[in-house]
Motif scaffolding. Structure first.
Motif, PDB file in Angstrom:
ATOM      1  N   PHE A  59      51.508  23.611 -20.086  1.00  0.00           N
ATOM      2  CA  PHE A  59      52.913  23.244 -19.946  1.00  0.00           C
ATOM      3  C   PHE A  59      53.775  23.862 -21.041  1.00  0.00           C
ATOM      4  O   PHE A  59      54.975  24.078 -20.845  1.00  0.00           O
ATOM      5  N   MET A  60      53.187  24.156 -22.181  1.00  0.00           N
ATOM      6  CA  MET A  60      53.941  24.832 -23.236  1.00  0.00           C
ATOM      7  C   MET A  60      54.428  26.198 -22.773  1.00  0.00           C
ATOM      8  O   MET A  60      55.413  26.727 -23.275  1.00  0.00           O
ATOM      9  N   GLY A  61      53.757  26.763 -21.793  1.00  0.00           N
ATOM     10  CA  GLY A  61      54.157  28.058 -21.269  1.00  0.00           C
ATOM     11  C   GLY A  61      55.249  27.988 -20.229  1.00  0.00           C
ATOM     12  O   GLY A  61      55.793  29.016 -19.832  1.00  0.00           O
ATOM     13  N   GLY A  62      55.583  26.782 -19.765  1.00  0.00           N
ATOM     14  CA  GLY A  62      56.629  26.639 -18.765  1.00  0.00           C
ATOM     15  C   GLY A  62      56.099  26.044 -17.476  1.00  0.00           C
ATOM     16  O   GLY A  62      54.887  25.890 -17.276  1.00  0.00           O
ATOM     17  N   ALA A  63      57.030  25.716 -16.570  1.00  0.00           N
ATOM     18  CA  ALA A  63      56.687  24.974 -15.359  1.00  0.00           C
ATOM     19  C   ALA A  63      55.777  25.747 -14.420  1.00  0.00           C
ATOM     20  O   ALA A  63      55.103  25.158 -13.584  1.00  0.00           O
ATOM     21  N   ARG A  64      55.725  27.069 -14.535  1.00  0.00           N
ATOM     22  CA  ARG A  64      54.909  27.867 -13.621  1.00  0.00           C
ATOM     23  C   ARG A  64      53.679  28.471 -14.298  1.00  0.00           C
ATOM     24  O   ARG A  64      53.002  29.318 -13.712  1.00  0.00           O
ATOM     25  N   ASP A  65      53.376  28.051 -15.508  1.00  0.00           N
ATOM     26  CA  ASP A  65      52.276  28.659 -16.241  1.00  0.00           C
ATOM     27  C   ASP A  65      50.940  27.973 -15.972  1.00  0.00           C
ATOM     28  O   ASP A  65      49.910  28.437 -16.429  1.00  0.00           O
ATOM     29  N   LEU A  66      50.956  26.881 -15.218  1.00  0.00           N
ATOM     30  CA  LEU A  66      49.740  26.140 -14.939  1.00  0.00           C
ATOM     31  C   LEU A  66      49.032  26.734 -13.725  1.00  0.00           C
ATOM     32  O   LEU A  66      49.621  26.871 -12.659  1.00  0.00           O
ATOM     33  N   HIS A  67      47.758  27.073 -13.882  1.00  0.00           N
ATOM     34  CA  HIS A  67      46.986  27.637 -12.777  1.00  0.00           C
ATOM     35  C   HIS A  67      46.524  26.522 -11.850  1.00  0.00           C
ATOM     36  O   HIS A  67      46.033  25.481 -12.315  1.00  0.00           O
ATOM     37  N   ASP A  80      62.497  24.996 -26.634  1.00  0.00           N
ATOM     38  CA  ASP A  80      63.509  25.045 -25.571  1.00  0.00           C
ATOM     39  C   ASP A  80      62.889  25.201 -24.193  1.00  0.00           C
ATOM     40  O   ASP A  80      63.545  25.674 -23.258  1.00  0.00           O
ATOM     41  N   ARG A  81      61.599  24.803 -24.036  1.00  0.00           N
ATOM     42  CA  ARG A  81      60.900  24.984 -22.766  1.00  0.00           C
ATOM     43  C   ARG A  81      60.342  23.677 -22.216  1.00  0.00           C
ATOM     44  O   ARG A  81      60.618  23.310 -21.084  1.00  0.00           O
ATOM     45  N   LEU A  82      59.515  23.022 -23.029  1.00  0.00           N
ATOM     46  CA  LEU A  82      58.800  21.832 -22.572  1.00  0.00           C
ATOM     47  C   LEU A  82      59.440  20.570 -23.132  1.00  0.00           C
ATOM     48  O   LEU A  82      59.665  20.462 -24.341  1.00  0.00           O
ATOM     49  N   VAL A  83      59.707  19.611 -22.254  1.00  0.00           N
ATOM     50  CA  VAL A  83      60.213  18.300 -22.649  1.00  0.00           C
ATOM     51  C   VAL A  83      59.061  17.304 -22.603  1.00  0.00           C
ATOM     52  O   VAL A  83      58.405  17.150 -21.563  1.00  0.00           O
ATOM     53  N   VAL A  84      58.802  16.647 -23.722  1.00  0.00           N
ATOM     54  CA  VAL A  84      57.826  15.559 -23.762  1.00  0.00           C
ATOM     55  C   VAL A  84      58.598  14.280 -24.056  1.00  0.00           C
ATOM     56  O   VAL A  84      59.196  14.132 -25.123  1.00  0.00           O
ATOM     57  N   ARG A  85      58.601  13.374 -23.097  1.00  0.00           N
ATOM     58  CA  ARG A  85      59.246  12.071 -23.294  1.00  0.00           C
ATOM     59  C   ARG A  85      58.234  11.073 -23.847  1.00  0.00           C
ATOM     60  O   ARG A  85      57.039  11.158 -23.549  1.00  0.00           O
ATOM     61  N   PHE A  86      58.728  10.114 -24.610  1.00  0.00           N
ATOM     62  CA  PHE A  86      57.854   9.113 -25.218  1.00  0.00           C
ATOM     63  C   PHE A  86      58.619   7.811 -25.392  1.00  0.00           C
ATOM     64  O   PHE A  86      59.856   7.774 -25.345  1.00  0.00           O
ATOM     65  N   LEU A 108      69.936  26.301  -9.127  1.00  0.00           N
ATOM     66  CA  LEU A 108      70.435  24.932  -9.002  1.00  0.00           C
ATOM     67  C   LEU A 108      69.774  23.981  -9.989  1.00  0.00           C
ATOM     68  O   LEU A 108      70.425  23.103 -10.550  1.00  0.00           O
ATOM     69  N   PHE A 109      68.467  24.156 -10.228  1.00  0.00           N
ATOM     70  CA  PHE A 109      67.718  23.210 -11.058  1.00  0.00           C
ATOM     71  C   PHE A 109      67.186  23.851 -12.337  1.00  0.00           C
ATOM     72  O   PHE A 109      66.250  23.352 -12.946  1.00  0.00           O
ATOM     73  N   GLY A 110      67.802  24.932 -12.762  1.00  0.00           N
ATOM     74  CA  GLY A 110      67.278  25.712 -13.873  1.00  0.00           C
ATOM     75  C   GLY A 110      67.073  24.961 -15.166  1.00  0.00           C
ATOM     76  O   GLY A 110      66.109  25.203 -15.890  1.00  0.00           O
ATOM     77  N   ALA A 111      67.958  24.041 -15.510  1.00  0.00           N
ATOM     78  CA  ALA A 111      67.866  23.306 -16.779  1.00  0.00           C
ATOM     79  C   ALA A 111      67.749  21.812 -16.535  1.00  0.00           C
ATOM     80  O   ALA A 111      68.205  21.004 -17.335  1.00  0.00           O
ATOM     81  N   ILE A 112      67.096  21.432 -15.457  1.00  0.00           N
ATOM     82  CA  ILE A 112      67.081  20.035 -15.038  1.00  0.00           C
ATOM     83  C   ILE A 112      66.425  19.118 -16.065  1.00  0.00           C
ATOM     84  O   ILE A 112      66.909  18.007 -16.319  1.00  0.00           O
ATOM     85  N   ALA A 113      65.331  19.544 -16.684  1.00  0.00           N
ATOM     86  CA  ALA A 113      64.618  18.678 -17.630  1.00  0.00           C
ATOM     87  C   ALA A 113      65.420  18.487 -18.915  1.00  0.00           C
ATOM     88  O   ALA A 113      65.601  17.361 -19.393  1.00  0.00           O
ATOM     89  N   LYS A 114      65.898  19.587 -19.483  1.00  0.00           N
ATOM     90  CA  LYS A 114      66.670  19.481 -20.732  1.00  0.00           C
ATOM     91  C   LYS A 114      67.991  18.744 -20.506  1.00  0.00           C
ATOM     92  O   LYS A 114      68.405  17.947 -21.351  1.00  0.00           O
ATOM     93  N   ASN A 115      68.653  19.018 -19.394  1.00  0.00           N
ATOM     94  CA  ASN A 115      69.926  18.348 -19.135  1.00  0.00           C
ATOM     95  C   ASN A 115      69.753  16.849 -18.976  1.00  0.00           C
ATOM     96  O   ASN A 115      70.602  16.059 -19.422  1.00  0.00           O
ATOM     97  N   ALA A 116      68.665  16.427 -18.347  1.00  0.00           N
ATOM     98  CA  ALA A 116      68.412  14.990 -18.187  1.00  0.00           C
ATOM     99  C   ALA A 116      68.245  14.310 -19.542  1.00  0.00           C
ATOM    100  O   ALA A 116      68.726  13.193 -19.755  1.00  0.00           O
ATOM    101  N   VAL A 117      67.589  14.993 -20.468  1.00  0.00           N
ATOM    102  CA  VAL A 117      67.429  14.450 -21.821  1.00  0.00           C
ATOM    103  C   VAL A 117      68.769  14.387 -22.545  1.00  0.00           C
ATOM    104  O   VAL A 117      69.140  13.361 -23.134  1.00  0.00           O
TER     105      VAL A 117
END
Length: 221
Positions: free
Chosen positions: A30-38, A146-152, A175-184
């Motif tokens: 996930f540190m690599g981004g939303a599409r980096d997971l095989h 500026d890539r991965l959001v970890v909520r706690f 449309l959803f490019g910054a959805i995770a960061k914007n929500a935070v």
């Protein structure tokens, strides 16, 4: 609040499936981004909708609109296991990327210490950690590079911060490019390193917040 309880009503927890991919391997992906997971790390051949449905993923939302498929897994974490709910998002037929919710038992400070052990000193110096908190400092989020959001959040007055979700922006989507960061940024307050250093001396802050700041001062600042 336990993040797993939030999705229990959808049926995703009716059965947990074990995978060999460890919790920290998922974090690295996930540190690599939303599409980096095989897909193979989640026991599927691809993240197509047909493949997910065929592997017991459950649909949440309207398949013609923004929606996701989710499934609960047991994943190795140190000498035990934790439950995660893995989610893969779509907008209509357009694939967006992944996220996950985390069951109880993963401390934020443990995740940060693991990160400290995994990267070189130079890379650590380059690592950007941006923290956001609620007014009472009982819940928050950290954005890695500026890539991965970890909520706690903190479940009890004496408890440490526990990781609740991994979320990534869907950078390939207009449309959803910054959805995770914007929500935070829309729901939590940005708290700078200098403010955190001052607040660590305050007696009215939660114990989890004070422990986090001390860990950051010792290893990251």
């Amino acid at each position: 609040m336990n993040a797993i309880k939030d999705v229990a009503s959808s049926g995703a927890l009716s059965k947990e499936f074990m995978i060999s991919t460890t919790f920290y391997e998922l974090f690295d992906s996930f540190m690599g981004g939303a599409r980096d997971l095989h897909p193979q790390k989640m026991g599927v051949d691809s993240f197509s909708r047909s493949e997910l449905v065929g592997n017991s993923y459950e649909l949440v939302g309207d398949a013609s609109d923004f929606h996701f498929y989710e499934k609960a897994y047991d994943v190795p974490y140190h000498n035990r296991k934790v439950i995660i709910v893995f989610k893969y998002y779509f907008n209509g037929e357009v694939s967006l990327g992944a996220g996950l919710s985390v069951g109880d038992g993963v401390r934020l400070t443990a995740l940060l210490k693991k990160l400290l052990m995994a990267v070189s000193r130079q890379n650590l110096d380059d690592l950007q950690l941006s923290f956001f908190f609620s007014d009472d400092r009982r819940e928050g989020a950290v954005i890695f590079d500026d890539r991965l959001v970890v909520r706690f959040d903190q479940w009890g007055a004496r408890n440490a911060y526990m990781v609740s979700t991994f979320e990534c922006d869907f950078v390939e989507s207009e449309l959803f490019g910054a959805i995770a960061k914007n929500a935070v940024k829309d729901s939590l307050e940005s708290v700078s390193q200098s403010v955190m250093k001052v607040e660590v001396e305050a007696a009215d802050k939660p114990s989890a917040y004070l422990r986090l700041v001390k860990i950051l001062q010792k290893y990251f600042w």
